[in-house]
Design an enzyme around this catalytic site. Structure first.
Site, PDB file in Angstrom:
ATOM      1  CG  ASP A 125      -2.262   0.453   0.991  1.00 43.25           C
ATOM      2  OD1 ASP A 125      -2.555   1.614   0.431  1.00 43.25           O
ATOM      3  OD2 ASP A 125      -3.218  -0.327   1.364  1.00 43.25           O
TER       4      ASP A 125
ATOM      5  CG  ASP B  52     -11.556   1.788   3.115  1.00 46.19           C
ATOM      6  OD1 ASP B  52     -11.108   2.029   4.353  1.00 46.19           O
ATOM      7  OD2 ASP B  52     -10.911   2.369   2.029  1.00 46.19           O
TER       8      ASP B  52
HETATM    9  C1  GLC Z   1      -8.283   5.209   1.646  1.00 53.66           C
HETATM   10  C2  GLC Z   1      -7.802   4.128   2.529  1.00 53.66           C
HETATM   11  C3  GLC Z   1      -8.709   4.167   3.908  1.00 53.66           C
HETATM   12  C4  GLC Z   1      -8.219   5.520   4.574  1.00 53.66           C
HETATM   13  C5  GLC Z   1      -8.166   6.546   3.566  1.00 53.66           C
HETATM   14  C6  GLC Z   1      -7.135   7.573   4.281  1.00 53.66           C
HETATM   15  O1  GLC Z   1      -9.550   5.450   1.372  1.00 53.66           O
HETATM   16  O2  GLC Z   1      -8.730   2.978   1.911  1.00 53.66           O
HETATM   17  O3  GLC Z   1      -8.657   3.036   4.832  1.00 53.66           O
HETATM   18  O4  GLC Z   1      -8.766   5.801   5.839  1.00 53.66           O
HETATM   19  O5  GLC Z   1      -7.719   6.349   2.304  1.00 53.66           O
HETATM   20  O6  GLC Z   1      -5.924   7.300   3.846  1.00 53.66           O
END
Ligand code: GLC
Length: 557
Positions: free
Chosen positions: A99, A329
């Site tokens: 990530d 999410d």
């Molecule tokens: C993305 C991620 C989420 C996180 C957000 C801020 O949407 O998938 O989990 O809270 O970015 O980094």
């Protein structure tokens, strides 16, 4: 036909490390815990893993607030553990995607600490604006997690922009030093041997010049979004990223693209570009009203089909789709688009069929392979996710809801915590996830829904996924073939054809818990069922009679 690439043929399995497998009994999943399960991933038949953030972090947003891009959070293990994981995956022919969170860092990141202190080398690494402590804020932008997108910083005596949590200040991508630092870090990971990146909210990195006020009537996205969703320099920054960080590696990249529409996607997505595919949200908003994330509405299958088709077509010649129904999410797929009661097995298999037979790379989220469901919240203290906590607080202050009991159904339907409950491995205590106290409660159906039970039952969702993966391997048409929507106006059934040269495959999926008939106009053609989620084939004589949540894949000749 698009060029052959390993990532087009791959099935990616997403691991949310906190909730996957705890090896040391502290209640939080860790990297050695993942290593213990690499054989499991191989048995399931996936080709790669996307690992949610495991970096050093204060964990305000479960690791999306990174304090050191080059260090592993001790709770997850050490760099040596991580290297072992990479090795174990690679030795089985599986890939590892990391990530990449570079729209923002944690406020504990050294760049921010120095920026806040006014260190000339880092002063402009973040988006700072002058202002008085009691306001007004530099503009009316809102944070995705609610409230203003600005926080007054007492040390620097200025406002700093945060599109997400207060503790996640946005990097200033207009500063070439920021870009150089990010690209260097990307190369560092690629040199360690990773196979690609999933890029967090990557299309938000470029903000409009002068940071003008946003339209207060914006629906679905926070106020201000029109000034940074696919912002003015996004294309240029991504081009530079490709040249400076990616061009020399055989890496796969998938960008999370908030608010991006299919028509815009081909401007950013392609083979020799920074983004090979995009995690878009259009189909995730289909059962959400104008209020966004916490405003559930019924699924309209016609709209769903229209969105999927638009993306399939927009990226038919250039680009590629990332296929997903679930991630850390989003609520659990089967609870959301299927039925987690009577037809849990059938509907989870039906959704699996769609996921693995559309054109694109399927991304499976941990637990999806056994049909894990949404969870329940007995008490406000059970709510862990920062976004859900903010929503709850605001909901209880406003007048739409009277009490926690009132808001509870919305949380149980929409909260990100649904996806983050511990992986259900067995019917042992804590679902076999940990010997300690899990950081987030295990969903109480684990005695029935767990990996051990699913593997033992040859008719399970788990085995069905394996059959689908095998089918994708056998029929290249499912990977590279063209997509054509059939029976566009059928409100209950999603039917499409995939074709490559002389081969034609037909996919039909009933999205509802009632029988449904569909007229496919295939007179004179022989349809051989290759796979289905009911043992007995549906009756097929001009019209196809589908049972609740029935799915079938046919070969036509
Ligand atoms: C993305 C991620 C989420 C996180 C957000 C801020 O949407 O998938 O989990 O809270 O970015 O980094």
């Amino acid at each position: 036909m698009p060029e052959r690439e390993w990532w087009r043929e791959a099935i990616v399995y997403q691991i949310y490390p906190r909730s996957f497998n705890d090896s040391d009994g502290d209640g939080v999943g860790d990297i050695p815990g993942i290593v213990e399960k690499v054989d499991y991933l191989e048995d399931l038949g996936v080709d790669g893993v996307w690992l949610n953030p495991v970096y050093e972090s204060p964990m305000e947003d479960n690791g999306y607030d990174i304090a050191d891009y080059r260090a592993i959070h001790p709770r997850f293990g050490t760099m040596a553990d991580w290297e072992r994981l990479l090795e174990e995956l690679h030795s089985r022919g599986m890939r590892l995607i990391m990530d990449l969170v570079v729209n923002h860092t944690s406020e504990e990141h050294e760049w921010f600490v120095r920026s806040r202190a006014g260190d000339p080398a880092y002063r402009n690494h973040y988006v700072w604006r002058e202002g008085e402590p009691d306001g007004p804020a530099p503009n009316n932008w809102e944070s995705f997690f609610r409230g203003s997108a600005w926080r007054y910083d007492d040390e620097r005596e200025a406002y700093v922009l945060h599109l997400y949590d207060e503790s996640q200040p946005d990097l200033n991508w207009e500063n070439p030093d920021v870009r150089a630092d990010v690209f260097e870090m990307m190369r560092w990971w690629l040199e360690k041997g990773i196979d690609g990146f999933r890029m967090d909210v990557i299309n938000l990195i470029s903000k409009s010049d002068g940071l003008p006020d946003g339209d207060p009537e914006t629906e679905g996205l926070p106020v201000g979004a029109e000034h940074y969703v696919n912002g003015p320099n996004l294309e240029a920054h991504l081009e530079e990223m490709y040249e400076e960080a990616l061009a020399d590696y055989d890496a796969m990249t998938v960008g999370e693209t908030v608010g991006m529409e299919a028509e815009e996607a081909s401007a950013y997505i392609g083979d020799d570009r920074a983004l090979n595919m995009a995690i878009h949200f259009e189909h995730m908003n289909v059962d959400r009203g104008d209020g966004g994330k916490y405003d559930p509405v019924d699924l309209d299958l016609l709209e769903f089909k229209e969105i999927v088709t638009r993306w399939q077509e927009a990226l038919a010649d250039e680009g590629w789709n990332c296929l997903y129904f679930s991630n850390h999410d989003q609520p659990r797929t089967v609870s959301r688009f299927g039925d987690d009661g009577e037809y849990r097995e059938e509907s989870a298999k039906m959704l699996a069929t769609v996921l693995c037979t559309l054109r694109g790379t399927p991304f499976l989220y941990q637990g999806q392979e056994i049909g894990m469901t949404n969870t329940s919240f007995e008490d406000p203290a059970d709510v862990e996710d920062v976004w859900a906590q903010n929503f709850l607080e605001e909901a209880l202050e406003g007048d739409r809801y009277d009490s926690f009991e009132d808001v509870r159904p919305v949380l149980e339907e929409c909260s990100r915590d649904n996806a983050r409950t511990p992986m259900q491995w067995s019917d042992d205590d804590c679902a076999g996830f940990t010997d300690g106290q899990p950081w987030l409660g295990v969903t109480d159906n684990y005695d029935e829904i767990n990996v051990e039970a699913a593997r033992a039952d040859t008719d399970s969702i788990w085995h069905y996924y394996r059959e689908l993966f095998a089918l994708r391997e056998e029929y290249e048409t499912l990977v590279y073939g063209e997509y054509e929507l059939l029976c566009t106006d059928h409100p209950e059934v999603f039917a499409y054809e995939r074709s490559l040269e002389d081969e034609r495959l037909l996919v039909v999926c009933n999205f509802f818990d009632e029988r449904s008939a569909i007229e496919l106009g295939l007179e004179g053609e022989v349809a051989n069922r290759l796979l289905g989620n009911y043992e007995e084939e549906p009756s097929f004589s001009g019209t196809l009679e589908l049972r609740p949540y029935e799915a079938a894949v046919y070969r036509l000749s």
